[in-house]
Design an enzyme around this catalytic site. Structure first.
Site, short mmCIF file in Angstrom:
data_model
loop_
_atom_site.label_atom_id
_atom_site.label_comp_id
_atom_site.label_asym_id
_atom_site.label_seq_id
_atom_site.Cartn_x
_atom_site.Cartn_y
_atom_site.Cartn_z
N LYS A 135 -93.02 40.53 -51.35
CA LYS A 135 -93.91 40.11 -52.45
C LYS A 135 -93.15 39.35 -53.53
O LYS A 135 -93.64 38.37 -54.08
CB LYS A 135 -94.59 41.34 -53.08
CG LYS A 135 -95.56 42.04 -52.15
CD LYS A 135 -95.95 43.43 -52.67
CE LYS A 135 -97.01 44.08 -51.79
NZ LYS A 135 -97.16 45.51 -52.05
N TYR A 181 -100.35 38.12 -44.90
CA TYR A 181 -99.64 39.12 -45.71
C TYR A 181 -99.00 40.19 -44.81
O TYR A 181 -97.85 40.60 -45.02
CB TYR A 181 -100.62 39.75 -46.72
CG TYR A 181 -100.11 41.03 -47.32
CD1 TYR A 181 -99.15 41.00 -48.33
CD2 TYR A 181 -100.54 42.27 -46.86
CE1 TYR A 181 -98.64 42.19 -48.87
CE2 TYR A 181 -100.05 43.45 -47.38
CZ TYR A 181 -99.10 43.41 -48.37
OH TYR A 181 -98.60 44.57 -48.89
N SER A 216 -92.94 45.47 -48.74
CA SER A 216 -93.33 44.97 -50.06
C SER A 216 -92.29 44.10 -50.75
O SER A 216 -92.62 43.44 -51.73
CB SER A 216 -93.64 46.15 -50.99
OG SER A 216 -94.97 46.51 -50.88
N TYR A 255 -93.72 49.88 -58.64
CA TYR A 255 -95.09 50.36 -58.80
C TYR A 255 -95.23 51.20 -60.08
O TYR A 255 -94.73 50.81 -61.13
CB TYR A 255 -95.55 51.17 -57.56
CG TYR A 255 -95.10 50.55 -56.27
CD1 TYR A 255 -95.59 49.30 -55.89
CD2 TYR A 255 -94.19 51.18 -55.43
CE1 TYR A 255 -95.18 48.72 -54.72
CE2 TYR A 255 -93.78 50.60 -54.25
CZ TYR A 255 -94.27 49.37 -53.90
OH TYR A 255 -93.84 48.80 -52.75
N VAL A 313 -91.89 50.07 -48.47
CA VAL A 313 -92.07 51.38 -47.81
C VAL A 313 -91.19 51.61 -46.59
O VAL A 313 -91.12 52.75 -46.12
CB VAL A 313 -93.52 51.66 -47.35
CG1 VAL A 313 -94.41 52.00 -48.50
CG2 VAL A 313 -94.06 50.57 -46.50
N1 GLN Z 1 -97.17 46.27 -45.66
C1 GLN Z 1 -97.24 47.38 -46.55
C2 GLN Z 1 -98.67 47.60 -47.04
O1 GLN Z 1 -99.35 46.66 -47.27
C3 GLN Z 1 -96.32 47.14 -47.70
C4 GLN Z 1 -96.40 48.21 -48.75
C5 GLN Z 1 -95.10 48.58 -49.36
O2 GLN Z 1 -94.01 48.26 -48.89
N2 GLN Z 1 -95.19 49.31 -50.44
O3 GLN Z 1 -99.13 48.70 -47.15
#
Ligand code: GLN
Length: 318
Positions: free
Chosen positions: A69, A192, A66, A244, A262
């Protein structure tokens, strides 16, 4: 920032303080991530004047997840502009987990912000390019410019997530059903998924963050990646949304814009000064690395980095 020696010592202290912290669990919803060594722990600070401070596993490679992003968002604002991105993707916290479908349903299919999966997919879709292959190439090149070195795809992570990402595909389809995606949902979810599988290190995250701290100029390569106003926009949004549904608690305790992923990474940006990159795969319930949060908190206090504080505070240990 204090002098080089002092920062170097504090980075090593911060690392040592949490190196045996057992709290948190490794993500397993992307099958290959479950195999990660839970005890890896890297920490890095890069200053805008080029000062480098690495500790522990700072050069261990892991998939960016993530955290991509934040940087894709900056690249897209650079290409498309502040107003359309604000309108299409949004800037407010959902208060819900990063892969929430309910958040979309509650908001007429509006993704709300670029740091949750729906908003990130909508953001990647705005990347210029006549094919998704071209969009992917621009994402990879842009993230590499932030890191100051060519980033490569971790094929194992990509294949593992691509084989199991039904939830993200559902988010893509839902976005399209609300008329909020003008490209093929499966194809853009694939871009993505690739962006999340780019390999970085904690050191890379610190360089990438320091580029945002430095008004868009990579302090190691000296190359301009995005404009200063773009950094300001991206940092404001990530301050409200980067951890988040825990973003408010983070800002309250640490006082820095930051983004987590994550696989265990977190990047925290100190505008005008530098950035902290951290990596440790043990996560809290919201999917944020426990040791990374604590080590960054330690440095924020010890170095007086909290944007809302007027003086350094004593380091804390929880
Ligand atoms: N690639 C992961 C997903 O889309 C990224 C999520 C994350 O790092 N929180 O679930």
């Amino acid at each position: 920032m204090p002098g080089w020696d002092q920062v170097d010592r504090l980075v090593r202290d911060a690392h040592r303080s949490y190196a045996t912290d057992p709290e948190g669990t490794v993500a397993d919803y992307i099958p290959v991530l479950a195999e990660t060594d839970p005890d890896l722990f890297g920490l890095a600070v890069i200053e805008v004047d080029g000062g480098i401070h690495d500790a522990g596993d700072a050069t261990h490679a892991f998939s960016i997840q993530s955290i991509s992003k934040l940087f894709v968002y900056a690249l897209v604002i650079q290409e498309v502009g502040h107003a359309p991105v604000r309108e299409i993707v949004g800037v407010n916290n959902t208060g819900l987990p990063f892969n929430s479908l309910i958040a979309l349903e509650l908001n007429d299919g509006h993704p709300m912000n670029p740091m949750v999966n729906a908003g990130a997919i909508a953001t990647t879709a705005l990347m210029p390019g006549s094919t998704t292959a071209e969009q992917w190439e621009r994402v990879r090149e842009g993230l590499s410019a932030f890191a100051g070195r060519p980033l490569s795809l971790n094929g194992e992570v990509y294949r593992s997530e691509a084989a199991t990402n039904d939830r993200n595909r559902a988010i893509g389809r839902l976005l399209r059903s609300y008329g909020r995606l003008s490209v093929d949902p499966d194809e853009i979810v694939d871009v993505y998924t690739r962006q999340c599988a780019l390999d970085v290190t904690a050191h890379d995250l610190a360089v990438m963050g320091a580029t945002l701290a430095d008004g868009g100029v990579n302090p190691i390569t000296g190359r301009r990646v995005v404009d200063a106003e773009v950094c300001r926009d991206a940092l404001a949004v990530v301050a409200a949304t980067g951890l988040y549904e825990r973003s408010g608690e983070w800002l309250f305790e640490i006082g820095l814009p930051a983004k987590s992923g994550v696989s265990g990474g977190i990047v925290a940006v100190v505008p005008g000064k530098g950035a902290i990159g951290a990596f440790s795969p043990r996560l809290d319930a919201a999917g944020n690395s426990v040791r990374s949060q604590r080590a960054i908190g330690y440095l924020s206090r010890a170095l007086g980095l909290n944007l809302f504080a007027s003086a350094p505070a004593a380091p804390f240990r929880s």
